[in-house]
Design an enzyme around this catalytic site. Sequence first.
Site, PDB file in Angstrom:
ATOM      1  N   TYR A  97       0.840  -1.194   0.000  1.00  0.00           N
ATOM      2  CA  TYR A  97       0.000   0.000   0.000  1.00  0.00           C
ATOM      3  C   TYR A  97       0.879   1.250   0.000  1.00  0.00           C
ATOM      4  O   TYR A  97       0.590   2.222  -0.694  1.00  0.00           O
ATOM      5  CB  TYR A  97      -0.936   0.012   1.216  1.00  0.00           C
ATOM      6  N   ASN A 120     -12.633  -0.674  -5.131  1.00  0.00           N
ATOM      7  CA  ASN A 120     -12.294  -1.009  -6.519  1.00  0.00           C
ATOM      8  C   ASN A 120     -13.484  -1.646  -7.237  1.00  0.00           C
ATOM      9  O   ASN A 120     -13.943  -2.715  -6.858  1.00  0.00           O
ATOM     10  CB  ASN A 120     -11.098  -1.973  -6.509  1.00  0.00           C
ATOM     11  N   CYS A 128      -6.223  -5.442  -7.306  1.00  0.00           N
ATOM     12  CA  CYS A 128      -6.005  -5.034  -5.923  1.00  0.00           C
ATOM     13  C   CYS A 128      -5.508  -6.206  -5.067  1.00  0.00           C
ATOM     14  O   CYS A 128      -4.897  -5.981  -4.026  1.00  0.00           O
ATOM     15  CB  CYS A 128      -7.252  -4.394  -5.335  1.00  0.00           C
ATOM     16  N   HIS A 129      -5.724  -7.436  -5.525  1.00  0.00           N
ATOM     17  CA  HIS A 129      -5.214  -8.581  -4.785  1.00  0.00           C
ATOM     18  C   HIS A 129      -3.685  -8.600  -4.777  1.00  0.00           C
ATOM     19  O   HIS A 129      -3.080  -9.237  -3.927  1.00  0.00           O
ATOM     20  CB  HIS A 129      -5.755  -9.892  -5.388  1.00  0.00           C
ATOM     21  N   GLU A 154      -0.582 -16.914  -8.965  1.00  0.00           N
ATOM     22  CA  GLU A 154       0.248 -15.921  -9.644  1.00  0.00           C
ATOM     23  C   GLU A 154       1.688 -15.845  -9.128  1.00  0.00           C
ATOM     24  O   GLU A 154       2.579 -15.438  -9.868  1.00  0.00           O
ATOM     25  CB  GLU A 154      -0.376 -14.526  -9.496  1.00  0.00           C
TER      26      GLU A 154
END
Length: 165
Positions: A97, A120, A128-129, A154
């Site tokens: 952040y 979002n 945002c993850h 990911e």
Amino acid sequence: MTTRYISTVYASPYGRFTIVNRDEEAVIAAYWDDVQPPVLRRKNVTEKPSELNDRWYDFLFGGRDIPAPPFEITGTTFQKAVYEATRNVAKGRVATYGEIARQIGKPTAFRAVAQALKANPLAIFVPCHRVVASGGMGGFNAGIERKRAILGDELSADVLDSLKG
């Protein structure tokens, strides 16, 4: 002319996922069923199949490299800056952040960044993850388990394991 909002529900790898477009011109929201964005609470939305929504689903989950279908990011100037910076966090990477706050020229606004990401409207597309707390996983409006599952697909296992929470 009256604006038409069309929603289409899909089975995603991470749960039921809904995509909403405005007049088949631009996608304005994408979310899991348990997290409806506030912008949709005041709109009359018809649930039905949509070619644009199908293209968006293929873009997000189809595993093919296709151009992004038309979309519209809504929010305040600050939120839009956060969303644009977040869109630049590449798959396989995370940002904090605080890093996003510094990128948009607001180095002390890490809490405001978190709040912007909580609002979002375009899940997965504004990833945002991929934004985490400096000390671990951080929050996620669709649930930490879902965030961990998406990041698990990911990130390398060692990076994922380094994120506590």
